[in-house]
Design an enzyme around this catalytic site. Structure first.
Site, mmCIF file in Angstrom:
data_model
loop_
_atom_site.group_PDB
_atom_site.id
_atom_site.type_symbol
_atom_site.label_atom_id
_atom_site.label_comp_id
_atom_site.label_asym_id
_atom_site.label_seq_id
_atom_site.Cartn_x
_atom_site.Cartn_y
_atom_site.Cartn_z
ATOM 1 N N PHE A 18 -17.865 -23.481 54.899
ATOM 2 C CA PHE A 18 -17.885 -22.215 54.167
ATOM 3 C C PHE A 18 -16.865 -22.306 53.042
ATOM 4 O O PHE A 18 -15.716 -22.689 53.270
ATOM 5 C CB PHE A 18 -17.553 -21.031 55.074
ATOM 6 N N ARG A 40 -13.421 -28.490 66.258
ATOM 7 C CA ARG A 40 -12.365 -27.553 65.858
ATOM 8 C C ARG A 40 -12.810 -26.845 64.581
ATOM 9 O O ARG A 40 -13.310 -27.485 63.663
ATOM 10 C CB ARG A 40 -11.040 -28.289 65.579
ATOM 11 N N GLU A 41 -12.595 -25.521 64.540
ATOM 12 C CA GLU A 41 -12.857 -24.760 63.306
ATOM 13 C C GLU A 41 -11.530 -24.479 62.621
ATOM 14 O O GLU A 41 -10.613 -23.922 63.241
ATOM 15 C CB GLU A 41 -13.509 -23.418 63.627
ATOM 16 N N ARG A 67 -4.626 -1.925 54.683
ATOM 17 C CA ARG A 67 -5.164 -3.239 55.014
ATOM 18 C C ARG A 67 -6.546 -3.039 55.595
ATOM 19 O O ARG A 67 -6.694 -2.622 56.755
ATOM 20 C CB ARG A 67 -4.252 -3.922 56.038
ATOM 21 N N ALA A 79 5.053 -9.313 49.709
ATOM 22 C CA ALA A 79 4.484 -10.635 49.983
ATOM 23 C C ALA A 79 3.238 -10.839 49.154
ATOM 24 O O ALA A 79 2.677 -9.891 48.604
ATOM 25 C CB ALA A 79 4.134 -10.758 51.468
ATOM 26 N N GLU A 96 6.526 -11.921 43.627
ATOM 27 C CA GLU A 96 5.940 -10.782 44.351
ATOM 28 C C GLU A 96 6.951 -9.656 44.513
ATOM 29 O O GLU A 96 6.599 -8.479 44.409
ATOM 30 C CB GLU A 96 5.433 -11.224 45.729
ATOM 31 N N GLU A 100 6.027 -6.064 42.935
ATOM 32 C CA GLU A 100 5.742 -4.932 43.823
ATOM 33 C C GLU A 100 6.850 -3.877 43.824
ATOM 34 O O GLU A 100 6.582 -2.710 44.089
ATOM 35 C CB GLU A 100 5.492 -5.443 45.256
ATOM 36 N N GLU A 123 -2.636 -22.056 56.971
ATOM 37 C CA GLU A 123 -1.685 -21.281 56.171
ATOM 38 C C GLU A 123 -0.244 -21.501 56.614
ATOM 39 O O GLU A 123 0.071 -21.437 57.801
ATOM 40 C CB GLU A 123 -1.998 -19.770 56.270
ATOM 41 N N GLU A 142 -3.665 -5.485 38.985
ATOM 42 C CA GLU A 142 -4.523 -4.320 38.737
ATOM 43 C C GLU A 142 -5.322 -3.878 39.973
ATOM 44 O O GLU A 142 -5.785 -2.753 40.021
ATOM 45 C CB GLU A 142 -5.461 -4.558 37.547
#
Lengths: 183, 183
Positions: A18, A40-41, A67, A79, A96, A100, A123, A142
């Protein structure tokens, strides 16, 4: 350490199944330590950076945002995700924070490079602590909609311990900063 | 709180674009607070559970295992994924602890229900603290290969603070347990 060889999964193949904008997913075949194979994915993600910014009165700055993945309004430390594989999370955390909150920091130190979900995602998330803050103008992306909230670090620890602050990087940033300053 | 309406992203549509064994991925279209639309990629995951097991001498039990996604041998608190959407993470944490370490606990309390990656994943992770431990036989899943290690909680905190223990649930479990016992 020799014993660790008994633990190691050896990648035999990896295929992208994907391709998205934020993430890719790959299927991996691995050889288990006993010789069998298993699937494994793996989610591929460019990584992220987060910042606990602490002012002279030991307040921290948090952002209130929606979220949609978990359909919750959360309070999190500032973050963002890295823009490209291999980007420096330090620069991203500094950027960031200013985007922010409008804050710049004289001192920025790495608390940890966390692995949010080692079971299935590549990650890495650099979590930093900033002190020596000065206020400038914020400039949100934006499609970012958030409110900035200033909270005493001590209160933030209590709100972690009560189960209210549930975002992993936020819990880690608050408790590591507290431990560093008061542990 | 009325102001929060200014933050809310309203889901307009959601479509599964990848179906795997462990995860699914969906594309969402959301309406932003200013009325424009934006795409969101969401990873669906059944959730997980983790356990900080603390013995009478304040040692914790960790598992040493290979994480192929990040190609690292890690030390983590015992944990596992839920078997189905809606499963109780408490039961899963108790089961994983016994499977991986052979330990049963008299007292189990929830530390927090963490959101590992709220930006793109629906996973929730129940993190528990267990005390009143007794040793029984472990019984690993047939594709699990790991070693159990006993470490003083105080040393575990130091190894979080040095940046050595980087798994998010492990950092959270160790620091929340420490804060609860000594904060």
């Amino acid at each position: 350490m020799n014993l660790d060889q008994e633990l190691r999964e050896v990648p035999l193949s990896e295929e992208t199944v994907f391709e998205g904008i934020l993430i890719n997913v790959s299927h991996m075949q691995v050889q288990l330590p006993d010789g069998r194979t298993a699937p494994r994915e793996i989610v591929n993600h460019k990584g992220g950076a987060a910042m606990v910014a602490i002012d002279a009165d030991e307040n921290i700055y948090m952002v209130r945002q929606h979220r949609v993945a978990v359909d919750e309004i959360t309070l999190e430390i500032p973050a963002g995700k890295l823009e490209a594989y291999g980007d420096d999370p330090y620069e991203s955390a500094v950027r960031e924070l200013e985007e922010e909150t409008g804050l710049r920091a004289e001192n920025v130190e790495l608390l940890t490079s966390a692995i949010p979900t080692p079971g299935y995602c590549r990650e890495l998330l650099g979590i930093y602590m900033a002190t020596g803050l000065s206020q400038h103008e914020d400039h949100l992306d934006e499609d970012e909609f958030l409110h900035v909230v200033k909270i005493p670090l001590k209160e933030a620890v209590a709100r972690v311990m009560s189960g209210e602050f549930r975002d992993a990087k936020t819990i880690i940033g608050i408790l590591m900063a507290w431990q560093k300053l008061h542990g």
